[in-house]
Scaffold this motif. Structure first.
Motif, PDB file in Angstrom:
ATOM      1  N   VAL A  10       0.847  -1.192   0.000  1.00  0.00           N
ATOM      2  CA  VAL A  10       0.000   0.000   0.000  1.00  0.00           C
ATOM      3  C   VAL A  10       0.882   1.240   0.000  1.00  0.00           C
ATOM      4  O   VAL A  10       2.029   1.223   0.456  1.00  0.00           O
ATOM      5  CB  VAL A  10      -0.972   0.024   1.200  1.00  0.00           C
ATOM      6  CG1 VAL A  10      -2.009  -1.071   1.067  1.00  0.00           C
ATOM      7  CG2 VAL A  10      -0.229  -0.096   2.522  1.00  0.00           C
ATOM      8  N   PHE A  11       0.322   2.343  -0.515  1.00  0.00           N
ATOM      9  CA  PHE A  11       1.074   3.570  -0.716  1.00  0.00           C
ATOM     10  C   PHE A  11       0.308   4.751  -0.129  1.00  0.00           C
ATOM     11  O   PHE A  11      -0.905   4.673   0.099  1.00  0.00           O
ATOM     12  CB  PHE A  11       1.339   3.786  -2.211  1.00  0.00           C
ATOM     13  CG  PHE A  11       2.093   2.653  -2.844  1.00  0.00           C
ATOM     14  CD1 PHE A  11       3.469   2.694  -2.951  1.00  0.00           C
ATOM     15  CD2 PHE A  11       1.425   1.521  -3.309  1.00  0.00           C
ATOM     16  CE1 PHE A  11       4.174   1.645  -3.516  1.00  0.00           C
ATOM     17  CE2 PHE A  11       2.116   0.464  -3.874  1.00  0.00           C
ATOM     18  CZ  PHE A  11       3.497   0.527  -3.971  1.00  0.00           C
ATOM     19  N   ARG A  12       1.038   5.846   0.096  1.00  0.00           N
ATOM     20  CA  ARG A  12       0.441   7.044   0.699  1.00  0.00           C
ATOM     21  C   ARG A  12       0.623   8.233  -0.231  1.00  0.00           C
ATOM     22  O   ARG A  12       1.717   8.473  -0.744  1.00  0.00           O
ATOM     23  CB  ARG A  12       1.111   7.336   2.045  1.00  0.00           C
ATOM     24  CG  ARG A  12       0.449   8.466   2.836  1.00  0.00           C
ATOM     25  CD  ARG A  12       1.256   8.785   4.079  1.00  0.00           C
ATOM     26  NE  ARG A  12       2.489   9.519   3.750  1.00  0.00           N
ATOM     27  CZ  ARG A  12       3.449   9.767   4.635  1.00  0.00           C
ATOM     28  NH1 ARG A  12       3.351   9.315   5.872  1.00  0.00           N
ATOM     29  NH2 ARG A  12       4.532  10.444   4.270  1.00  0.00           N
ATOM     30  N   TRP A  13      -0.465   8.976  -0.447  1.00  0.00           N
ATOM     31  CA  TRP A  13      -0.451  10.188  -1.278  1.00  0.00           C
ATOM     32  C   TRP A  13      -0.727  11.380  -0.375  1.00  0.00           C
ATOM     33  O   TRP A  13      -1.762  11.452   0.281  1.00  0.00           O
ATOM     34  CB  TRP A  13      -1.510  10.077  -2.371  1.00  0.00           C
ATOM     35  CG  TRP A  13      -1.715  11.312  -3.202  1.00  0.00           C
ATOM     36  CD1 TRP A  13      -2.759  12.180  -3.139  1.00  0.00           C
ATOM     37  CD2 TRP A  13      -0.864  11.806  -4.243  1.00  0.00           C
ATOM     38  NE1 TRP A  13      -2.625  13.182  -4.060  1.00  0.00           N
ATOM     39  CE2 TRP A  13      -1.463  12.983  -4.759  1.00  0.00           C
ATOM     40  CE3 TRP A  13       0.347  11.381  -4.788  1.00  0.00           C
ATOM     41  CZ2 TRP A  13      -0.896  13.719  -5.788  1.00  0.00           C
ATOM     42  CZ3 TRP A  13       0.913  12.122  -5.815  1.00  0.00           C
ATOM     43  CH2 TRP A  13       0.300  13.263  -6.306  1.00  0.00           C
ATOM     44  N   SER A  14       0.228  12.313  -0.319  1.00  0.00           N
ATOM     45  CA  SER A  14       0.122  13.428   0.619  1.00  0.00           C
ATOM     46  C   SER A  14       0.468  14.743  -0.068  1.00  0.00           C
ATOM     47  O   SER A  14       1.204  14.770  -1.060  1.00  0.00           O
ATOM     48  CB  SER A  14       1.081  13.232   1.806  1.00  0.00           C
ATOM     49  OG  SER A  14       0.929  11.959   2.386  1.00  0.00           O
ATOM     50  N   ARG A  15      -0.064  15.814   0.494  1.00  0.00           N
ATOM     51  CA  ARG A  15       0.321  17.160   0.061  1.00  0.00           C
ATOM     52  C   ARG A  15       1.321  17.718   1.062  1.00  0.00           C
ATOM     53  O   ARG A  15       1.075  17.689   2.276  1.00  0.00           O
ATOM     54  CB  ARG A  15      -0.899  18.080  -0.015  1.00  0.00           C
ATOM     55  CG  ARG A  15      -0.572  19.488  -0.538  1.00  0.00           C
ATOM     56  CD  ARG A  15      -1.795  20.393  -0.509  1.00  0.00           C
ATOM     57  NE  ARG A  15      -2.241  20.651   0.855  1.00  0.00           N
ATOM     58  CZ  ARG A  15      -1.714  21.588   1.649  1.00  0.00           C
ATOM     59  NH1 ARG A  15      -0.723  22.351   1.220  1.00  0.00           N
ATOM     60  NH2 ARG A  15      -2.187  21.754   2.870  1.00  0.00           N
ATOM     61  N   CYS A  16       2.449  18.189   0.572  1.00  0.00           N
ATOM     62  CA  CYS A  16       3.448  18.787   1.455  1.00  0.00           C
ATOM     63  C   CYS A  16       2.925  20.148   1.931  1.00  0.00           C
ATOM     64  O   CYS A  16       2.523  20.981   1.115  1.00  0.00           O
ATOM     65  CB  CYS A  16       4.781  18.956   0.730  1.00  0.00           C
ATOM     66  SG  CYS A  16       5.478  17.406   0.114  1.00  0.00           S
ATOM     67  N   LYS A  17       2.922  20.349   3.239  1.00  0.00           N
ATOM     68  CA  LYS A  17       2.403  21.605   3.775  1.00  0.00           C
ATOM     69  C   LYS A  17       3.256  22.793   3.349  1.00  0.00           C
ATOM     70  O   LYS A  17       2.750  23.912   3.202  1.00  0.00           O
ATOM     71  CB  LYS A  17       2.332  21.528   5.305  1.00  0.00           C
ATOM     72  CG  LYS A  17       1.294  20.524   5.806  1.00  0.00           C
ATOM     73  CD  LYS A  17       1.237  20.502   7.323  1.00  0.00           C
ATOM     74  CE  LYS A  17       0.179  19.510   7.811  1.00  0.00           C
ATOM     75  NZ  LYS A  17       0.125  19.455   9.293  1.00  0.00           N
ATOM     76  N   LYS A  18       4.536  22.540   3.121  1.00  0.00           N
ATOM     77  CA  LYS A  18       5.443  23.606   2.702  1.00  0.00           C
ATOM     78  C   LYS A  18       6.477  23.019   1.755  1.00  0.00           C
ATOM     79  O   LYS A  18       7.021  21.944   2.005  1.00  0.00           O
ATOM     80  CB  LYS A  18       6.135  24.228   3.922  1.00  0.00           C
ATOM     81  CG  LYS A  18       7.098  25.354   3.583  1.00  0.00           C
ATOM     82  CD  LYS A  18       7.769  25.887   4.841  1.00  0.00           C
ATOM     83  CE  LYS A  18       8.768  26.991   4.507  1.00  0.00           C
ATOM     84  NZ  LYS A  18       9.459  27.488   5.724  1.00  0.00           N
ATOM     85  N   ALA A  19       6.709  23.704   0.642  1.00  0.00           N
ATOM     86  CA  ALA A  19       7.753  23.266  -0.287  1.00  0.00           C
ATOM     87  C   ALA A  19       9.106  23.685   0.276  1.00  0.00           C
ATOM     88  O   ALA A  19       9.364  24.874   0.483  1.00  0.00           O
ATOM     89  CB  ALA A  19       7.527  23.883  -1.663  1.00  0.00           C
ATOM     90  N   MET A  20       9.962  22.696   0.554  1.00  0.00           N
ATOM     91  CA  MET A  20      11.262  22.963   1.169  1.00  0.00           C
ATOM     92  C   MET A  20      12.384  22.555   0.227  1.00  0.00           C
ATOM     93  O   MET A  20      12.221  21.636  -0.587  1.00  0.00           O
ATOM     94  CB  MET A  20      11.394  22.187   2.480  1.00  0.00           C
ATOM     95  CG  MET A  20      10.432  22.635   3.566  1.00  0.00           C
ATOM     96  SD  MET A  20      10.677  21.690   5.092  1.00  0.00           S
ATOM     97  CE  MET A  20      10.030  20.097   4.584  1.00  0.00           C
ATOM     98  N   PRO A  21      13.550  23.197   0.337  1.00  0.00           N
ATOM     99  CA  PRO A  21      14.714  22.763  -0.446  1.00  0.00           C
ATOM    100  C   PRO A  21      15.103  21.331  -0.082  1.00  0.00           C
ATOM    101  O   PRO A  21      14.790  20.844   1.011  1.00  0.00           O
ATOM    102  CB  PRO A  21      15.806  23.761  -0.044  1.00  0.00           C
ATOM    103  CG  PRO A  21      15.079  24.933   0.533  1.00  0.00           C
ATOM    104  CD  PRO A  21      13.834  24.393   1.147  1.00  0.00           C
ATOM    105  N   GLU A  22      15.802  20.670  -0.979  1.00  0.00           N
ATOM    106  CA  GLU A  22      16.150  19.264  -0.767  1.00  0.00           C
ATOM    107  C   GLU A  22      16.993  19.066   0.487  1.00  0.00           C
ATOM    108  O   GLU A  22      16.810  18.086   1.224  1.00  0.00           O
ATOM    109  CB  GLU A  22      16.892  18.728  -1.994  1.00  0.00           C
ATOM    110  CG  GLU A  22      17.219  17.248  -1.889  1.00  0.00           C
ATOM    111  CD  GLU A  22      17.856  16.697  -3.144  1.00  0.00           C
ATOM    112  OE1 GLU A  22      18.618  15.712  -3.029  1.00  0.00           O
ATOM    113  OE2 GLU A  22      17.598  17.243  -4.241  1.00  0.00           O
ATOM    114  N   VAL A  23      17.907  19.976   0.765  1.00  0.00           N
ATOM    115  CA  VAL A  23      18.758  19.846   1.955  1.00  0.00           C
ATOM    116  C   VAL A  23      17.907  19.836   3.218  1.00  0.00           C
ATOM    117  O   VAL A  23      18.116  19.019   4.131  1.00  0.00           O
ATOM    118  CB  VAL A  23      19.791  20.994   2.007  1.00  0.00           C
ATOM    119  CG1 VAL A  23      20.558  20.960   3.321  1.00  0.00           C
ATOM    120  CG2 VAL A  23      20.754  20.896   0.831  1.00  0.00           C
TER     121      VAL A  23
END
Length: 374
Positions: A310-323
């Motif tokens: 099973v998999f999870r689909w989510s919306r990121c609350k804030k777009a953050m840099p990869e680091v």
């Protein structure tokens, strides 16, 4: 008997209306660029009217006659997706492909009915655009191009000419469709496309072409432009499935123009696959008295189960840099995401040319990026 594809390009001067405006007619030939468009535009540019920017949008018109045998998706120019732009197209775009993209005719491999002699399309010649956008319309995808080229054109009208005489006007269908497609990308014959000429050559050789374009994400970092080939299974072995990559620890991050989403593996869940027919015959008291005995002997009860991914689909609350993302963990912790769908089976996630469908809801995508779990 004269065949239309054997005719050389000819001109017909038709005087219409009180203004005596001139419309030139040419015969379509598959695989040949309509040089008359560029010639007509250069002649128009030399006139005083062309100095006015508004008048440039009312450039000359040409009537193009298309023999019926070319109006099919087996036309090699249509198969090769030789069209660039949306509504306004580059002058080297194939006219039949453009008519299918705008919905004047359907992209079908069947030839038109025998009663149809030809199509006649009126196009208006326009100045070169700063850029040409790509869209999927009527199951035909146009390509993007990022610079002005020669001149442009748009379709003004199109009609069917019947063999017995008479004409039928056609209407455009500018609906946007994004049908779900199979997601298998055979990497063994994959090539990187660098120029339009290289793309055309690769398509003539019937090879799989992958367009790789870098875009900047919501944090101004380089990601890949979304393409169905990026998220496609890379072969027929299970280890090459995209779902298997996620199970091994990779996470897909996808962006629209406004939001970032996360698709990750969330574990295994039991799925019921049947019932024990003997269990239904047990009396309630006997079943209760013997429950301890059943557990001791490893009896699973009435229903057998198998494990499913099973998999999870989510919306990121804030777009953050990869680091920053890696510093707090991949996949992102629960407080950083809004879970939209959990316990998804892989079949609940369906990819299209323009986005992804998750449990029946479409998300139009712009960018994609794979990250390995911490």
């Amino acid at each position: 008997m004269v065949h239309y594809h054997q005719l050389s390009i000819c001109y017909l001067n038709i005087l219409i209306g009180a203004g005596k405006s001139e419309v030139s007619a040419i015969v379509y030939k598959a695989g040949e660029c309509m040089q008359e468009l560029l010639k007509s535009w250069k002649e128009f540019e030399a006139t005083p009217d062309a100095r006015n920017t508004e008048n440039q949008q009312n450039g000359p018109t040409l009537e193009i006659r298309i023999p019926a045998e070319f109006v099919t998706s087996t036309n090699r120019q249509v198969k090769g997706a030789q069209l660039w732009g949306t509504d306004v197209y580059t002058n080297d775009s194939d006219l039949v492909a453009v008519l299918m993209h705008t919905g004047y005719c359907s992209p079908t491999s069947s030839p038109p009915p025998s009663a149809i002699q030809e199509l006649r399309a009126t196009v208006r010649v326009l100045p070169p655009q700063d850029s040409y956008t790509s869209t999927l319309r009527n199951n035909v995808r146009s390509r993007a191009w990022g610079a002005g080229i020669g001149c442009s054109f748009r379709i003004e009208r199109c009609c069917i000419v019947k063999k017995g005489g008479g004409a039928i006007d056609l209407e455009p269908r500018l609906s946007h469709t994004s049908a779900v497609e199979p997601t298998l990308a055979p990497v063994a014959v994959e090539r990187t496309m660098t120029t339009r000429a290289a793309a055309s050559n690769a398509l003539r050789q019937q090879r799989f072409v992958r367009e790789v374009t870098i875009q900047y994400n919501l944090c101004n970092e380089p990601w890949l432009k979304y393409s169905i080939s990026i998220v496609a299974d890379k072969g027929l072995k299970k280890s090459l499935y995209t779902s298997a990559r996620l199970k091994k620890g990779e996470v897909i991050y996808l962006e629209t123009h406004f939001n970032r989403y996360e698709l990750c593996f969330s574990g295994e869940k039991p799925r019921s696959i049947g019932s024990n027919s003997n269990a239904s015959d047990l009396e309630p008291e006997k079943h209760q008295n013997n429950s301890h005995h059943h557990l001791q002997n490893g009896d699973r009860g009435n229903t057998e189960h198998e494990l499913r991914d099973v998999f999870r689909w989510s919306r990121c609350k804030k777009a953050m840099p990869e680091v920053a993302m890696r510093s707090i963990g991949i996949p992102l912790p629960a407080e950083q995401v809004e879970v939209l769908q959990d316990n998804l089976e892989w079949e609940d996630v369906q990819w299209s040319q323009t986005g992804v469908w998750v449990s029946g809801k479409e998300y139009p995508l712009a960018r994609v990026h794979f990250l390995s779990a911490n």
